[in-house]
Design a protein around this motif. Structure first.
Motif, mmCIF file in Angstrom:
data_model
loop_
_atom_site.group_PDB
_atom_site.id
_atom_site.type_symbol
_atom_site.label_atom_id
_atom_site.label_comp_id
_atom_site.label_asym_id
_atom_site.label_seq_id
_atom_site.Cartn_x
_atom_site.Cartn_y
_atom_site.Cartn_z
ATOM 1 N N ALA A 201 0.851 -1.181 0.000
ATOM 2 C CA ALA A 201 0.000 0.000 0.000
ATOM 3 C C ALA A 201 0.893 1.240 0.000
ATOM 4 O O ALA A 201 1.820 1.348 0.792
ATOM 5 C CB ALA A 201 -0.914 -0.014 1.215
ATOM 6 N N GLN A 202 0.628 2.158 -0.922
ATOM 7 C CA GLN A 202 1.456 3.359 -1.080
ATOM 8 C C GLN A 202 0.767 4.628 -0.589
ATOM 9 O O GLN A 202 1.426 5.530 -0.100
ATOM 10 C CB GLN A 202 1.822 3.570 -2.552
ATOM 11 C CG GLN A 202 2.696 2.495 -3.136
ATOM 12 C CD GLN A 202 4.081 2.488 -2.552
ATOM 13 O OE1 GLN A 202 4.385 1.667 -1.719
ATOM 14 N NE2 GLN A 202 4.922 3.389 -2.981
ATOM 15 N N SER A 203 -0.547 4.722 -0.780
ATOM 16 C CA SER A 203 -1.242 5.944 -0.369
ATOM 17 C C SER A 203 -2.655 5.614 0.078
ATOM 18 O O SER A 203 -3.211 4.576 -0.276
ATOM 19 C CB SER A 203 -1.266 6.972 -1.506
ATOM 20 O OG SER A 203 -2.081 6.522 -2.564
ATOM 21 N N LEU A 204 -3.200 6.539 0.840
ATOM 22 C CA LEU A 204 -4.523 6.364 1.431
ATOM 23 C C LEU A 204 -5.310 7.647 1.226
ATOM 24 O O LEU A 204 -4.812 8.743 1.511
ATOM 25 C CB LEU A 204 -4.364 6.060 2.921
ATOM 26 C CG LEU A 204 -5.600 5.780 3.752
ATOM 27 C CD1 LEU A 204 -6.306 4.530 3.257
ATOM 28 C CD2 LEU A 204 -5.206 5.603 5.222
ATOM 29 N N TYR B 271 -1.879 0.928 -4.459
ATOM 30 C CA TYR B 271 -0.743 0.031 -4.298
ATOM 31 C C TYR B 271 0.368 0.330 -5.306
ATOM 32 O O TYR B 271 0.136 0.953 -6.336
ATOM 33 C CB TYR B 271 -1.199 -1.423 -4.466
ATOM 34 C CG TYR B 271 -2.185 -1.847 -3.413
ATOM 35 C CD1 TYR B 271 -1.751 -2.323 -2.193
ATOM 36 C CD2 TYR B 271 -3.548 -1.740 -3.642
ATOM 37 C CE1 TYR B 271 -2.647 -2.709 -1.214
ATOM 38 C CE2 TYR B 271 -4.462 -2.115 -2.670
ATOM 39 C CZ TYR B 271 -4.011 -2.600 -1.460
ATOM 40 O OH TYR B 271 -4.907 -2.966 -0.494
ATOM 41 N N ASP B 272 1.566 -0.182 -5.021
ATOM 42 C CA ASP B 272 2.723 0.053 -5.891
ATOM 43 C C ASP B 272 2.639 -0.693 -7.216
ATOM 44 O O ASP B 272 3.418 -0.432 -8.125
ATOM 45 C CB ASP B 272 4.040 -0.266 -5.180
ATOM 46 C CG ASP B 272 4.121 -1.679 -4.617
ATOM 47 O OD1 ASP B 272 3.121 -2.429 -4.695
ATOM 48 O OD2 ASP B 272 5.181 -2.040 -4.098
ATOM 49 N N ASP B 273 1.676 -1.598 -7.377
ATOM 50 C CA ASP B 273 1.498 -2.268 -8.673
ATOM 51 C C ASP B 273 0.512 -1.526 -9.566
ATOM 52 O O ASP B 273 0.164 -1.993 -10.639
ATOM 53 C CB ASP B 273 1.064 -3.719 -8.485
ATOM 54 C CG ASP B 273 -0.371 -3.861 -7.961
ATOM 55 O OD1 ASP B 273 -0.963 -2.861 -7.503
ATOM 56 O OD2 ASP B 273 -0.895 -4.988 -8.009
ATOM 57 N N GLY B 274 0.034 -0.350 -9.099
ATOM 58 C CA GLY B 274 -0.892 0.460 -9.886
ATOM 59 C C GLY B 274 -2.353 0.184 -9.580
ATOM 60 O O GLY B 274 -3.225 0.905 -10.050
ATOM 61 N N SER B 275 -2.642 -0.834 -8.802
ATOM 62 C CA SER B 275 -4.031 -1.156 -8.483
ATOM 63 C C SER B 275 -4.488 -0.344 -7.271
ATOM 64 O O SER B 275 -3.685 0.285 -6.571
ATOM 65 C CB SER B 275 -4.180 -2.649 -8.201
ATOM 66 O OG SER B 275 -3.497 -3.005 -7.018
ATOM 67 N N SER B 276 -5.782 -0.371 -7.033
ATOM 68 C CA SER B 276 -6.347 0.287 -5.855
ATOM 69 C C SER B 276 -7.587 -0.471 -5.424
ATOM 70 O O SER B 276 -8.150 -1.253 -6.201
ATOM 71 C CB SER B 276 -6.694 1.746 -6.166
ATOM 72 O OG SER B 276 -7.718 1.810 -7.132
#
Length: 172
Positions: free
Chosen positions: A99-102, A129-134
């Motif tokens: 998880a990268q941002s919230l 997420y860092d894989d581009g998904s959310s």
């Protein structure tokens, strides 16, 4: 002028070259994956074919040459490449996405009565997420840290998947 020549029958045994072994001469361009990826991409991969007569050739790797790999869990995975009954292997690396941002939604203008719990109905968190998904999740009481023991503004801390974000509420 007259020429005379004699031929002698000769037997020549022609032995067809046979594939003796294969090796992965170049790994695919992508060997790093996130858990939950669908399948490996073999673009850029090369396979060297070695023959019994000492010759060799290089061909493009194709997905139908490669074994299926379980990308549902993190770790180093071995891919087996099979061509005309011969095999070789290469490794791919699978890591958990992080998880990268919230981003919080539905949290502005909230009020709560002194000593009561905050109503979390309609509050959501978007996790990127860092894989581009959310993904979007409903905010639950166990994700929150706050105090409503005094009137005025209070800070509410939301913690989801190792990320933290804050917003303010009015305690009346």
């Amino acid at each position: 002028d007259k020429f005379t020549y004699t031929t002698i029958p000769t037997t020549v045994n022609v032995i067809a070259k046979e594939l003796s072994s294969i090796e992965v001469s170049k790994n695919p361009d992508k060997i790093n994956y996130f858990t939950g990826s669908n399948d490996i991409d073999v673009t850029g991969g090369k396979v060297k074919l070695m023959y019994s007569n000492g010759t060799s050739e290089e061909i493009d790797m194709t997905s139908d040459m490669c074994s299926k790999v379980d990308l549902s869990s993190a770790g180093t995975k071995t891919v087996t490449v099979t061509y005309q009954g011969k095999t070789a292997t290469f490794k791919v690396y699978v890591v958990d996405k992080t998880a990268q941002s919230l981003e919080l939604n539905g949290v502005t203008g909230k009020s709560v009565t002194e000593g009561m719990k905050l109503d979390v109905t309609g509050m959501t968190a978007v996790i990127r997420y860092d894989d581009g998904s959310s993904k979007t999740v409903d905010i639950t009481e166990d994700m929150l840290t706050y105090s409503t023991d005094k009137t005025g503004q209070a800070t509410v801390r939301v913690s989801v998947e190792g990320l933290t974000k804050e917003f303010t509420i009015n305690v009346v």
